[in-house]
Design a protein around this motif. Structure first.
Motif, PDB file in Angstrom:
ATOM      1  N   VAL A 119       1.448 -36.196  42.660  1.00  0.00           N
ATOM      2  CA  VAL A 119       1.419 -37.324  41.741  1.00  0.00           C
ATOM      3  C   VAL A 119       2.732 -38.078  41.947  1.00  0.00           C
ATOM      4  O   VAL A 119       3.806 -37.492  41.841  1.00  0.00           O
ATOM      5  N   SER A 120       2.617 -39.346  42.281  1.00  0.00           N
ATOM      6  CA  SER A 120       3.792 -40.198  42.468  1.00  0.00           C
ATOM      7  C   SER A 120       3.908 -41.135  41.269  1.00  0.00           C
ATOM      8  O   SER A 120       2.922 -41.726  40.842  1.00  0.00           O
ATOM      9  N   PHE A 158       2.721 -40.895  30.363  1.00  0.00           N
ATOM     10  CA  PHE A 158       1.313 -41.287  30.323  1.00  0.00           C
ATOM     11  C   PHE A 158       0.745 -41.445  31.734  1.00  0.00           C
ATOM     12  O   PHE A 158      -0.342 -40.950  32.034  1.00  0.00           O
ATOM     13  N   ILE A 159       1.481 -42.107  32.614  1.00  0.00           N
ATOM     14  CA  ILE A 159       1.000 -42.332  33.988  1.00  0.00           C
ATOM     15  C   ILE A 159       0.843 -41.000  34.721  1.00  0.00           C
ATOM     16  O   ILE A 159      -0.119 -40.809  35.467  1.00  0.00           O
ATOM     17  N   ALA A 160       1.761 -40.067  34.517  1.00  0.00           N
ATOM     18  CA  ALA A 160       1.630 -38.747  35.163  1.00  0.00           C
ATOM     19  C   ALA A 160       0.344 -38.067  34.712  1.00  0.00           C
ATOM     20  O   ALA A 160      -0.409 -37.523  35.534  1.00  0.00           O
ATOM     21  N   PHE A 161       0.047 -38.106  33.407  1.00  0.00           N
ATOM     22  CA  PHE A 161      -1.204 -37.527  32.910  1.00  0.00           C
ATOM     23  C   PHE A 161      -2.417 -38.311  33.404  1.00  0.00           C
ATOM     24  O   PHE A 161      -3.457 -37.734  33.712  1.00  0.00           O
ATOM     25  N   ILE A 199       1.763 -30.114  36.002  1.00  0.00           N
ATOM     26  CA  ILE A 199       1.439 -30.372  37.403  1.00  0.00           C
ATOM     27  C   ILE A 199       2.017 -29.277  38.297  1.00  0.00           C
ATOM     28  O   ILE A 199       1.355 -28.780  39.200  1.00  0.00           O
ATOM     29  N   GLU A 200       3.246 -28.869  38.017  1.00  0.00           N
ATOM     30  CA  GLU A 200       3.872 -27.786  38.787  1.00  0.00           C
ATOM     31  C   GLU A 200       3.103 -26.477  38.623  1.00  0.00           C
ATOM     32  O   GLU A 200       2.819 -25.789  39.599  1.00  0.00           O
ATOM     33  N   TYR A 258      -2.260 -23.695  30.078  1.00  0.00           N
ATOM     34  CA  TYR A 258      -0.868 -23.818  30.508  1.00  0.00           C
ATOM     35  C   TYR A 258       0.117 -24.021  29.357  1.00  0.00           C
ATOM     36  O   TYR A 258       1.331 -24.011  29.575  1.00  0.00           O
ATOM     37  N   LYS A 259      -0.363 -24.234  28.141  1.00  0.00           N
ATOM     38  CA  LYS A 259       0.455 -24.335  26.933  1.00  0.00           C
ATOM     39  C   LYS A 259       1.597 -25.339  27.037  1.00  0.00           C
ATOM     40  O   LYS A 259       2.730 -25.067  26.632  1.00  0.00           O
TER      41      LYS A 259
END
Length: 150
Positions: free
Chosen positions: A54-55, A68-71, A24-25, A15-16
């Motif tokens: 992902v919330s 960081f939390i999203a990853f 995520i999208e 996804y680069k």
């Protein structure tokens, strides 16, 4: 290269991007910023059809911690999508803690380039661990595996 760093590298190469919102999208998921209960900073929900959400807590929006939390939550999706994390949290502490550590390791691997990891190593990875609320030995493990130092 271990399984977690391999998966993170594969996703980055596919996804680069090191932007979790774009990643995520592009993977077909959705990211939502909202109020979460108590000290919960993030949450992931995986559906059988492959869709996921992902919330991220609105209390950390637009911060390095939100990235960081999203990853981290994406790590749960790609590494543990069939696991019932709520059950594990209440009943099997060891497995739950292991999965949290794996999600942290995934997040560090996909979030930082080798150059950024070198800067973290040269600066003070304990400081980075404190900012991201990650156990220092996980950062040390990622740096050692990716850069061959420490």
């Amino acid at each position: 290269m271990n399984k977690i760093s391999y998966i993170a590298e594969k996703l980055y190469n596919m996804y680069k991007t090191r932007n979790p919102y774009l990643l995520i999208e592009r993977m077909g998921g959705n990211i939502i910023i909202k109020e979460l209960p108590n000290s919960l900073l993030g949450q992931s929900t995986y559906y059988d059809n492959g869709y996921f959400i992902v919330s991220i807590s609105s209390s950390i929006e637009n911060s390095i911690m939100a990235t960081f939390i999203a990853f981290h939550e994406l790590g749960h999706i790609v590494l543990h999508n069939s696991s019932n994390n709520f059950f594990m949290r209440k009943n099997i502490f060891y497995t739950y803690d292991k999965y949290e550590n794996q999600a942290d390791e995934f997040a560090l691997n996909i979030m930082f380039s080798n150059e950024e990891l070198k800067e973290i190593f040269n600066y003070d990875f304990y400081h980075t661990a404190n900012i991201l609320m990650v156990k220092p030995y996980i950062i040390e493990k990622v740096i050692k595996e990716r850069l061959g130092v420490i």
